[in-house]
Design a protein around this motif. Structure first.
Motif, mmCIF file in Angstrom:
data_model
loop_
_atom_site.group_PDB
_atom_site.id
_atom_site.type_symbol
_atom_site.label_atom_id
_atom_site.label_comp_id
_atom_site.label_asym_id
_atom_site.label_seq_id
_atom_site.Cartn_x
_atom_site.Cartn_y
_atom_site.Cartn_z
ATOM 1 N N ALA A 70 1.784 0.309 2.585
ATOM 2 C CA ALA A 70 0.882 0.311 3.895
ATOM 3 C C ALA A 70 1.097 1.423 4.798
ATOM 4 O O ALA A 70 2.301 2.122 4.409
ATOM 5 C CB ALA A 70 1.396 -0.994 4.472
ATOM 6 N N GLU A 71 0.149 1.760 5.438
ATOM 7 C CA GLU A 71 0.371 3.172 6.343
ATOM 8 C C GLU A 71 1.603 2.888 7.193
ATOM 9 O O GLU A 71 1.713 1.842 7.839
ATOM 10 C CB GLU A 71 -1.000 3.189 7.072
ATOM 11 C CG GLU A 71 -1.019 4.480 7.814
ATOM 12 C CD GLU A 71 -2.182 4.655 8.594
ATOM 13 O OE1 GLU A 71 -2.533 5.737 9.421
ATOM 14 O OE2 GLU A 71 -3.330 4.189 8.418
ATOM 15 N N GLY A 72 2.229 3.883 7.524
ATOM 16 C CA GLY A 72 3.250 3.788 8.388
ATOM 17 C C GLY A 72 4.696 3.536 7.722
ATOM 18 O O GLY A 72 5.696 3.559 8.603
ATOM 19 N N ASP A 73 4.632 2.799 6.581
ATOM 20 C CA ASP A 73 6.048 2.323 5.835
ATOM 21 C C ASP A 73 6.460 3.438 4.978
ATOM 22 O O ASP A 73 6.469 3.639 3.745
ATOM 23 C CB ASP A 73 5.781 1.109 4.999
ATOM 24 C CG ASP A 73 7.069 0.601 4.475
ATOM 25 O OD1 ASP A 73 7.996 1.122 4.668
ATOM 26 O OD2 ASP A 73 6.653 -0.347 3.613
ATOM 27 N N ARG A 74 7.215 4.417 5.780
ATOM 28 C CA ARG A 74 7.591 5.758 5.115
ATOM 29 C C ARG A 74 8.862 5.363 3.837
ATOM 30 O O ARG A 74 8.793 5.775 2.821
ATOM 31 C CB ARG A 74 8.288 6.674 6.028
ATOM 32 C CG ARG A 74 8.529 7.927 5.515
ATOM 33 C CD ARG A 74 8.940 9.110 6.738
ATOM 34 N NE ARG A 74 10.243 8.554 7.196
ATOM 35 C CZ ARG A 74 10.905 9.290 8.112
ATOM 36 N NH1 ARG A 74 10.166 10.347 8.541
ATOM 37 N NH2 ARG A 74 12.057 8.893 8.964
ATOM 38 N N GLY A 75 9.797 4.342 4.209
ATOM 39 C CA GLY A 75 10.759 4.091 3.362
ATOM 40 C C GLY A 75 10.119 3.275 2.156
ATOM 41 O O GLY A 75 10.586 3.725 1.162
ATOM 42 N N GLY A 76 9.278 2.509 2.476
ATOM 43 C CA GLY A 76 8.583 1.558 1.267
ATOM 44 C C GLY A 76 7.683 2.741 0.357
ATOM 45 O O GLY A 76 7.943 2.441 -0.744
ATOM 46 N N MET A 77 7.352 3.835 1.055
ATOM 47 C CA MET A 77 6.369 4.854 0.026
ATOM 48 C C MET A 77 7.537 5.621 -0.580
ATOM 49 O O MET A 77 7.292 6.063 -1.828
ATOM 50 C CB MET A 77 5.792 5.752 0.954
ATOM 51 C CG MET A 77 4.430 5.281 1.662
ATOM 52 S SD MET A 77 3.808 6.241 2.723
ATOM 53 C CE MET A 77 2.423 5.248 3.386
#
Length: 202
Positions: A70-77
């Motif tokens: 999802a856009e904005g989920d830097r940690g997830g990316m």
């Protein structure tokens, strides 16, 4: 003789790298801590003692794009990139190792909230799935919450509310939590987290 020795040493090196502990140390410990205790500064959750089925599912979801895209989920990316290198066998071994570690004590300061009111809210809205003492419930696919850094829990709660988590149709349990995330306002969430912090301190 020399060829044989080189082969033995190479095999030993590969075996060492293949061990779950070595893989964790090399790939995960810089964010999640040497003992799986997590990091408040990096918003990295504690992993030690978490249910294996939950950890396994989350790594597979990161790898398969059901979480962290999802856009904005830097940690997830960042987790998507790391999980993409893991096959099912590696995930199984790694999560078995993490689940077998002793639960680390949270090193974050207690959440600011009313733990008594939080206990009431927790039991009425969360306890049926996550356990009366935040211990989690493998049968209901619900992770352990007690001992987890509350900064991370706030972050993930907001991700559920904002559609950054639980957005994939295949993520059935994430979608359930996405619905539940709208049942608490910010003040109530802080009360629940204060209650969970009190459990971890016991």
């Amino acid at each position: 003789m020399i060829k044989w020795l080189v082969s033995v040493l190479a095999l030993a090196a590969c075996s060492a790298w293949a061990s779950p502990e070595a893989r964790y140390t090399e790939t995960c410990a810089s964010c999640h801590g040497a003992a799986g205790e997590g990091s408040v500064a990096l918003s990295a959750p504690a992993l030690a003692g978490q249910q294996q089925a939950y950890l396994q599912r989350q790594l597979q979801h990161f790898r398969d794009g059901l979480r962290g895209t999802a856009e904005g989920d830097r940690g997830g990316m960042q987790m998507v990139a790391l999980a993409s290198a893991l096959d099912d066998a590696a995930i199984l071994e790694l999560t078995s190792y993490l689940a077998g570690l002793p639960v680390a004590q949270s090193n974050s300061s207690p959440a600011v909230g009313d733990r008594v009111q939080g206990g009431k809210l927790y039991q009425s809205k969360c306890g049926a799935c996550h356990g009366g003492k935040g211990e989690g419930n493998a049968a209901l696919n619900s992770p352990r919450l007690a001992g987890q850094h509350h900064a991370y829990l706030i972050n993930q709660f907001q991700h559920f509310q904002q559609g950054k988590r639980g957005y994939a149709k295949e993520d059935r349990f994430g979608r359930q939590m996405k619905l539940m995330a709208n049942s608490l306002n910010q003040a109530e969430l802080l009360d629940v987290l204060a209650y969970l912090d009190s459990l971890a301190a016991q």
